[in-house]
Design an enzyme around this catalytic site. Sequence first.
Site, PDB file in Angstrom:
ATOM      1  N   ASN A 170       0.381  -1.057   0.349  1.00 45.69           N
ATOM      2  CA  ASN A 170       0.135   0.043   0.289  1.00 45.69           C
ATOM      3  C   ASN A 170       0.793   1.322   0.469  1.00 45.69           C
ATOM      4  OD1 ASN A 170      -2.267   1.772   0.537  1.00 45.69           O
ATOM      5  ND2 ASN A 170      -1.935   1.899   2.653  1.00 45.69           N
ATOM      6  N   HIS A 227       1.575   5.121   1.622  1.00 49.08           N
ATOM      7  CA  HIS A 227      -0.281   6.550   1.699  1.00 49.08           C
ATOM      8  C   HIS A 227       0.452   7.148   3.030  1.00 49.08           C
ATOM      9  CE1 HIS A 227      -3.013   6.750   5.611  1.00 49.08           C
ATOM     10  NE2 HIS A 227      -1.842   7.724   6.390  1.00 49.08           N
ATOM     11  N   SER A 271       4.317   6.618   2.555  1.00 49.36           N
ATOM     12  CA  SER A 271       5.307   5.798   3.214  1.00 49.36           C
ATOM     13  C   SER A 271       4.702   4.301   1.898  1.00 49.36           C
ATOM     14  CB  SER A 271       5.439   5.277   3.981  1.00 49.36           C
ATOM     15  OG  SER A 271       5.437   6.351   5.167  1.00 49.36           O
ATOM     16  N   ASP A 318      -3.444   0.958   8.211  1.00 51.69           N
ATOM     17  CA  ASP A 318      -1.927   1.601   7.968  1.00 51.69           C
ATOM     18  C   ASP A 318      -0.552   1.549   8.144  1.00 51.69           C
ATOM     19  OD1 ASP A 318      -3.348   2.636   5.781  1.00 51.69           O
ATOM     20  OD2 ASP A 318      -4.168   4.298   7.313  1.00 51.69           O
TER      21      ASP A 318
HETATM   22  C1  GAR Z   1      -2.324   9.047  -3.622  1.00 45.86           C
HETATM   23  O1  GAR Z   1      -2.043  10.232  -2.880  1.00 45.86           O
HETATM   24  C2  GAR Z   1      -2.265   7.778  -1.903  1.00 45.86           C
HETATM   25  O2  GAR Z   1      -0.835   7.787  -1.292  1.00 45.86           O
HETATM   26  C3  GAR Z   1      -4.057   7.779  -0.997  1.00 45.86           C
HETATM   27  O3  GAR Z   1      -4.534   8.051  -2.033  1.00 45.86           O
HETATM   28  C4  GAR Z   1      -4.095   8.461  -3.087  1.00 45.86           C
HETATM   29  C5  GAR Z   1      -4.626   8.257  -4.745  1.00 45.86           C
HETATM   30  O4  GAR Z   1      -4.172   9.089  -5.380  1.00 45.86           O
HETATM   31  N1  GAR Z   1      -3.938   6.431  -0.145  1.00 45.86           N
HETATM   32  C6  GAR Z   1      -4.392   5.973   0.702  1.00 45.86           C
HETATM   33  O5  GAR Z   1      -4.428   7.674   1.349  1.00 45.86           O
HETATM   34  C7  GAR Z   1      -4.390   5.634   1.630  1.00 45.86           C
HETATM   35  N2  GAR Z   1      -4.995   5.410   2.913  1.00 45.86           N
HETATM   36  P1  GAR Z   1      -4.507   8.084  -6.609  1.00 45.86           P
HETATM   37  O6  GAR Z   1      -5.354   7.524  -7.235  1.00 45.86           O
HETATM   38  O7  GAR Z   1      -4.041   9.326  -7.933  1.00 45.86           O
HETATM   39  O8  GAR Z   1      -3.074   7.246  -7.407  1.00 45.86           O
END
Ligand code: GAR
Length: 209
Positions: free
Chosen positions: A106, A108, A135, A144
């Site tokens: 994942n 985060h 991370s 997480d």
């Molecule tokens: C990313 O920034 C990721 O870190 C976050 O969602 C976004 C997805 O962007 N994930 C979380 O918050 C998970 N807890 P994307 O769809 O453009 O890749």
Amino acid sequence: MKKLVVLVSGNGSNLQAIIDRCHGNNGIEISAVIANKEDAYGLTRAKDAGIEAVVVPSKGISDRSQYDSQLMATIDEYSPDLIVLAGFMRILTPEFVRHYQGKMLNIHPSLLPKYTGLNTHQRAIDAGDDEHGTSVHFVTEELDGGPVILQTRVPIFEDDDADSVFGRVQEQEHRIYPLVVEWFCQGRLNMANDKAVMDGEVLGQSGYA
Ligand code: GAR
């Protein structure tokens, strides 16, 4: 050949970074992109790259276990070596996580263990932090909370808002997530006793440094 299944809920910019750097290179192939929402833009990115795009809709299913077992059945049709969560915004059941123990990553948007959960950029600003980051970690049953593999830091400036910090963090995400996927597929990375292990060395709290 290492086969990946990527799970998305939205834009899929991290998926795009992984497609651009990894898909079809160095023996890595994305077998399918699966979304829980049919309007997830990540599905379009997958189709544009000639990758199978599948929806397992979560709408209307309130029972987490029921949803996760449907998702698991769909994922397992592809027999993937690695499951990549790329903005997949669902909390996963322990059964699901155990099923993919040591083979699910994942990303985060925080310097874990700080700011698990949502709204991480605003929370870092509100706390007066002068740095933030992102991370990549193995997924464990703790939300997480799995062992960190790689983190990058970005500054927070006085005139920043959540959007500007988000942009800065995403730039870093697109750099590090494909890299970690490559490490895993090259067999350099594994999880043992709830720790991330890279080239045989147990990584510390901030991952590879
Ligand atoms: C990313 O920034 C990721 O870190 C976050 O969602 C976004 C997805 O962007 N994930 C979380 O918050 C998970 N807890 P994307 O769809 O453009 O890749």
